[in-house]
Motif scaffolding. Sequence first.
Motif, mmCIF file in Angstrom:
data_model
loop_
_atom_site.group_PDB
_atom_site.id
_atom_site.type_symbol
_atom_site.label_atom_id
_atom_site.label_comp_id
_atom_site.label_asym_id
_atom_site.label_seq_id
_atom_site.Cartn_x
_atom_site.Cartn_y
_atom_site.Cartn_z
ATOM 1 N N UNK A 6 0.829 -1.209 0.000
ATOM 2 C CA UNK A 6 0.000 0.000 0.000
ATOM 3 C C UNK A 6 0.859 1.253 0.000
ATOM 4 N N UNK A 7 1.960 1.228 0.754
ATOM 5 C CA UNK A 7 2.802 2.421 0.874
ATOM 6 C C UNK A 7 3.728 2.616 -0.311
ATOM 7 N N UNK A 8 4.057 1.538 -1.031
ATOM 8 C CA UNK A 8 5.030 1.645 -2.120
ATOM 9 C C UNK A 8 4.653 2.653 -3.183
ATOM 10 N N UNK A 9 3.396 2.674 -3.704
ATOM 11 C CA UNK A 9 3.080 3.670 -4.718
ATOM 12 C C UNK A 9 3.223 5.103 -4.220
ATOM 13 N N UNK A 10 2.825 5.358 -2.977
ATOM 14 C CA UNK A 10 2.942 6.708 -2.444
ATOM 15 C C UNK A 10 4.398 7.105 -2.295
ATOM 16 N N UNK A 11 5.224 6.171 -1.823
ATOM 17 C CA UNK A 11 6.649 6.456 -1.684
ATOM 18 C C UNK A 11 7.281 6.692 -3.048
ATOM 19 N N UNK A 12 6.894 5.826 -4.038
ATOM 20 C CA UNK A 12 7.455 5.945 -5.382
ATOM 21 C C UNK A 12 7.088 7.264 -6.016
ATOM 22 N N UNK A 13 5.863 7.729 -5.752
ATOM 23 C CA UNK A 13 5.400 8.957 -6.389
ATOM 24 C C UNK A 13 6.157 10.177 -5.891
ATOM 25 N N UNK A 14 6.820 10.077 -4.735
ATOM 26 C CA UNK A 14 7.540 11.219 -4.176
ATOM 27 C C UNK A 14 8.983 11.317 -4.669
ATOM 28 N N UNK A 15 9.500 10.309 -5.384
ATOM 29 C CA UNK A 15 10.909 10.320 -5.759
ATOM 30 C C UNK A 15 11.208 11.272 -6.908
ATOM 31 N N UNK A 16 10.226 11.581 -7.741
ATOM 32 C CA UNK A 16 10.420 12.499 -8.848
ATOM 33 C C UNK A 16 10.676 11.838 -10.180
ATOM 34 N N UNK A 17 11.208 10.618 -10.194
ATOM 35 C CA UNK A 17 11.477 9.914 -11.450
ATOM 36 C C UNK A 17 10.199 9.327 -12.028
ATOM 37 N N UNK A 18 10.056 9.384 -13.356
ATOM 38 C CA UNK A 18 8.912 8.754 -13.996
ATOM 39 C C UNK A 18 9.284 8.308 -15.403
ATOM 40 N N UNK A 19 8.490 7.388 -15.936
ATOM 41 C CA UNK A 19 8.674 6.889 -17.298
ATOM 42 C C UNK A 19 7.310 6.596 -17.881
ATOM 43 N N UNK A 20 7.237 6.539 -19.205
ATOM 44 C CA UNK A 20 5.947 6.281 -19.810
ATOM 45 C C UNK A 20 6.047 5.851 -21.253
#
Length: 196
Positions: free
Chosen positions: A14-28
Motif C-alpha cells: 500500500x505504501x510503495x506507490x505513495x513512496x514511489x510517487x515522491x521520488x520524482x522519477x517517472x517513465x511512460x
Amino acid sequence: MKKIAAAILLSTVVAAPAFAADSGLYAGVTLGQARIKAPANVMLSKSTDTIGGVLGGYQFNKYWGAELFYSSTGRFTGTDPTATTINSGRGDVWGLDVVGTLPLSDMFSLYGKLGIASTKTKASGYVIATGAPTTLSGATRSTATGGLGFLFNVTPAIGIRLGWDRYGAAVTGSAVAGARSDFNIDAWTVGGVIRF
C-alpha cells in the motif's frame, strides 16, 4: 507471526506507490496519430499515421520537470502533380523538454512542454519532370518543439496523459536536386506514466 508478516507485507504494498510517487522519477509510453504538414512543393496522398513513443523524466516539484523522449513520426506518401514527384518516407524524433505543470486537483493537471528535438527523416522517391529521375532523400532537422496536455492520476504512482506535440522535420531533393524542404508534424497521443 503470520499475521504480523501479512500486515507488514500489506503495508509495504500500500505504501510503495505513495513512496514511489515522491521520488520524482517517472517513465511512460505513448500511442497516437501524427499528421504531417507537407512542404509547399509536395502534395501528400497519405499524411497521417499511427505512432508510438517512450519517455522518461524527473519532476523537480509539482510545477516543474524535465523530460527526455523518443517518438516515431509516422509514414507518408505523396505525389506532386506539377513536378511529378513520387515519394515516401518516415521519421524518428528524439528530444528534451522542460515541462510545466498546473495542478487542478490531486487527480487532474494541465501541462505544457517546451524544448528542442532532432528529427531524422528517411525518404525515397524521384522527380521525373525533367525526364531524368532525381533522388529524394531524408534529412535531419533540429528545432524547437512544444506541446500541451492533460494528466489524470489514476493512483499516486500511475497517470494517464492526453497530449498534443509539434515536431519539425525535413526532406531534400523533393522538387530540385539538393533542395531542402522543412515541414512540421503534429502528434496527438494518449500515454501511460508510472512514477518510481
